[in-house]
Motif scaffolding. Structure first.
Motif, PDB file in Angstrom:
ATOM      1  N   MET A  94       0.996  -0.737   0.032  1.00 15.61           N
ATOM      2  CA  MET A  94       0.081   0.128  -0.510  1.00 15.61           C
ATOM      3  C   MET A  94       0.975   1.242   0.356  1.00 15.61           C
ATOM      4  SD  MET A  94      -3.568  -0.693  -0.202  1.00 15.61           S
ATOM      5  CE  MET A  94      -4.230   0.867   1.037  1.00 15.61           C
ATOM      6  N   ARG A 109       3.661   0.412  -3.650  1.00 16.74           N
ATOM      7  CA  ARG A 109       3.560  -0.424  -5.062  1.00 16.74           C
ATOM      8  C   ARG A 109       4.348  -1.205  -5.721  1.00 16.74           C
ATOM      9  NH1 ARG A 109       0.959   5.901  -6.573  1.00 16.74           N
ATOM     10  NH2 ARG A 109       2.184   6.246  -5.777  1.00 16.74           N
ATOM     11  N   ARG A 144      -3.107   0.286  -5.178  1.00 16.95           N
ATOM     12  CA  ARG A 144      -3.547   1.008  -3.780  1.00 16.95           C
ATOM     13  C   ARG A 144      -5.044   0.250  -3.614  1.00 16.95           C
ATOM     14  NH1 ARG A 144      -0.485   6.067  -3.378  1.00 16.95           N
ATOM     15  NH2 ARG A 144       1.107   5.196  -2.412  1.00 16.95           N
ATOM     16  N   TRP A 145      -5.664   0.389  -4.797  1.00 19.40           N
ATOM     17  CA  TRP A 145      -7.033  -0.221  -5.030  1.00 19.40           C
ATOM     18  C   TRP A 145      -7.486  -1.305  -4.713  1.00 19.40           C
ATOM     19  CZ3 TRP A 145      -9.103  -3.125  -8.561  1.00 19.40           C
ATOM     20  CH2 TRP A 145      -8.323  -3.384  -9.900  1.00 19.40           C
ATOM     21  N   ASN A 178      -4.814  -3.691  -3.306  1.00 21.13           N
ATOM     22  CA  ASN A 178      -4.309  -3.807  -2.408  1.00 21.13           C
ATOM     23  C   ASN A 178      -5.869  -4.311  -1.355  1.00 21.13           C
ATOM     24  OD1 ASN A 178      -1.902  -4.704  -2.545  1.00 21.13           O
ATOM     25  ND2 ASN A 178      -1.065  -2.693  -2.908  1.00 21.13           N
ATOM     26  N   ALA A 179      -6.438  -3.149  -1.048  1.00 16.31           N
ATOM     27  CA  ALA A 179      -7.536  -2.317  -0.342  1.00 16.31           C
ATOM     28  C   ALA A 179      -8.447  -3.522  -0.131  1.00 16.31           C
ATOM     29  CB  ALA A 179      -7.949  -1.428  -0.197  1.00 16.31           C
ATOM     30  N   ILE A 180      -8.755  -4.161  -1.231  1.00 13.08           N
ATOM     31  CA  ILE A 180     -10.102  -5.435  -1.494  1.00 13.08           C
ATOM     32  C   ILE A 180      -9.463  -6.407  -1.374  1.00 13.08           C
ATOM     33  CG2 ILE A 180     -10.765  -6.235  -3.133  1.00 13.08           C
ATOM     34  CD1 ILE A 180     -11.112  -3.945  -5.373  1.00 13.08           C
ATOM     35  N   ALA A 202      -7.632  -6.721   0.943  1.00 19.78           N
ATOM     36  CA  ALA A 202      -7.277  -6.490   2.929  1.00 19.78           C
ATOM     37  C   ALA A 202      -7.874  -6.821   3.072  1.00 19.78           C
ATOM     38  CB  ALA A 202      -6.871  -5.048   2.642  1.00 19.78           C
ATOM     39  N   VAL A 203      -9.387  -6.306   2.274  1.00 16.84           N
ATOM     40  CA  VAL A 203     -10.461  -6.163   3.666  1.00 16.84           C
ATOM     41  C   VAL A 203     -10.739  -8.055   3.227  1.00 16.84           C
ATOM     42  CG1 VAL A 203     -13.030  -5.834   3.139  1.00 16.84           C
ATOM     43  CG2 VAL A 203     -11.481  -4.043   3.331  1.00 16.84           C
ATOM     44  N   TRP A 239       0.008   9.717   8.736  1.00 11.30           N
ATOM     45  CA  TRP A 239      -0.348   8.269   8.071  1.00 11.30           C
ATOM     46  C   TRP A 239      -0.129   6.697   8.871  1.00 11.30           C
ATOM     47  CZ3 TRP A 239      -3.041   8.115   3.876  1.00 11.30           C
ATOM     48  CH2 TRP A 239      -2.831   9.084   2.748  1.00 11.30           C
ATOM     49  N   ALA A 275      -3.716   4.828  10.264  1.00  7.03           N
ATOM     50  CA  ALA A 275      -3.076   3.353   9.986  1.00  7.03           C
ATOM     51  C   ALA A 275      -3.493   2.967  11.819  1.00  7.03           C
ATOM     52  CB  ALA A 275      -2.482   2.870   9.939  1.00  7.03           C
ATOM     53  N   THR A 311     -10.119  -1.999  13.740  1.00 12.96           N
ATOM     54  CA  THR A 311     -10.667  -4.376  12.606  1.00 12.96           C
ATOM     55  C   THR A 311     -10.567  -4.732  13.553  1.00 12.96           C
ATOM     56  OG1 THR A 311      -9.431  -3.406  10.932  1.00 12.96           O
ATOM     57  CG2 THR A 311      -8.654  -5.429  11.248  1.00 12.96           C
TER      58      THR A 311
END
Length: 407
Positions: free
Chosen positions: A167, A170, A175-176, A178-180, A182-183, A217, A221, A228
């Motif tokens: 993230m 790269r 990043r998008w 990686n975000a998917i 990660a979730v 950041w 985080a 989480t």
């Protein structure tokens, strides 16, 4: 032709990382194909590269000491063979060291690693929705797909630690994407029964954020991780497994070892007894289960009303102490340190970070599971030990720079 052989060889070297959550048989087959291609390639002539790795001496001594341990072992041939066969996978550490690495070839490993977990996640989702009937959902374990729930939980934690780095820099994915991932992986981790991986996430992810990010950041985080962890704690499966563990420990204090954690405590006691009784040589390679049965027969440790199903103490360090004495334990720690220390020094590089997060999960997870003798774990360790960490400091063909927005 040579270039095609080279690409194919690297693919099969990395493919076990893809297959471990899905099929250990496929991982073994791909490893066998790599061996054939490796012999054809001629890279085995680069043997002079192997002694340059910092782990060469401790790993070689650990292998030799494990082989010598068969001399004083009284284990049955099957148990001895299992222990010895695990050593064979370290061939990949030696062989991988002789290969011509570059950044694009390195990317194959985290790429295939995430691809394997993603495919297994899809299978787990189909389990959860009742679409996939071949491997039915076990409510107590959750949607784990084809993977063992303990192995999967630790692997998911490692994937999330890598995604945190990606993230930022790269290296592999935008990043998008990686975000998917990660979730998706967080949901699977929270819905699964792998307490070891869940605990490692709680411990290691905040540390990773402190290392990777600075300024605002870092605080964003850490706040996200706190939320989480709270959400994970609300998972019915996680709550059930935590309560089950606490109940296990309560009955152990009353002398009842016939539970999941009770067995672990009993096995650990057996390993410590063997280590204290045989501190120099241990009880011999593969002889833990045989010696454990003898301790129970002699009433040094209590018998159990149900059959004893664990053949190792669920702890890599205690198993080495029991089987190979203090020398075996020290060689194991030396080897793990020799792989981890260079990765820590070069954690700013993707090669260093990927090895570092694997070693962090392996070292910490070894306190609650015997990872050093697990097929997938020791195979992965051998493959990752071969990565060119010492070369990363020379800016291995296109190292990425940290995004200034995360400073």
């Amino acid at each position: 032709m040579k270039a095609l052989l080279q690409k194919t060889m690297f693919l099969f070297f990395c493919l076990p990382i893809f297959f471990f959550p899905l099929s250990t048989a496929a991982a073994g087959i791909s490893g066998g194909i790599f061996v054939l291609l490796y012999i054809m390639s001629g890279y085995w002539k680069n043997l002079r590269e192997i002694p340059t790795r910092p782990w060469f001496v401790p790993l070689t001594l650990l292998i030799l000491w494990t082989l010598l341990g068969t001399i004083w072992s009284r284990a049955n041939p099957h148990d001895t063979w299992i222990a010895i066969s695990r050593l064979g996978y370290f061939f990949f550490a030696y062989a991988g060291t002789t290969l011509p690495w570059n950044r694009s070839r390195f990317r194959m490993i985290p790429g295939l690693f995430l691809a394997g977990l993603t495919l297994n996640w899809i299978v787990g989702l189909c389990q959860w929705l009742g679409i996939w009937k071949w491997n039915p959902l076990i409510p107590r374990i959750g949607p784990v797909g084809y993977a063992n729930h303990i192995f999967l939980s630790m692997t998911l934690t490692m994937a999330l630690l890598w995604i945190a780095y990606d993230m930022r820099d790269r290296v592999l994915l935008p990043r998008w994407a990686n975000a998917i991932l990660a979730v998706a992986f967080l949901l699977q981790l929270g819905m699964g029964a792998g307490r070891t991986g869940q605990l490692l996430f709680v411990i290691l992810m905040p540390l990773a954020v402190l290392v990777l990010f600075r300024g605002q950041w870092r605080y964003w985080a850490l706040g996200g991780i706190a939320l989480t962890i709270i959400g994970m704690g609300m998972s019915p499966i996680v709550q059930h497994r935590v309560q089950e563990g606490l109940q296990n420990l309560q009955v152990v204090s009353k002398g009842d070892y016939d539970t999941s954690w009770g067995l672990r405590v009993l096995m650990a006691q057996g390993a410590l007894h063997m280590g204290f009784q045989h501190p120099i040589l241990g009880v011999g390679t593969g002889n833990y289960a045989n010696e454990m049965a003898q301790l129970q027969k002699n009433h040094i440790l209590p018998d159990l009303p149900s059959p004893l199903i664990m053949s190792q103490p669920q702890n890599s360090y205690l198993l080495e102490l029991a089987m190979l004495g203090i020398p075996g334990l020290l060689l194991l720690v030396w080897f793990l340190w020799a792989v981890t220390a260079p990765a820590w020094r070069l954690k700013a590089f993707p090669e260093g970070w990927f090895v570092l997060v694997y070693m962090a999960v392996f070292i910490a997870g070894s306190f609650s599971d015997t990872l050093i003798w697990g097929y997938a774990n020791v195979f992965s360790l051998a493959i990752l030990a071969a990565l060119p960490i010492p070369l990363a400091q020379d800016d291995l063909r296109g190292a990425t720079a940290t995004d200034g927005r995360f400073a």
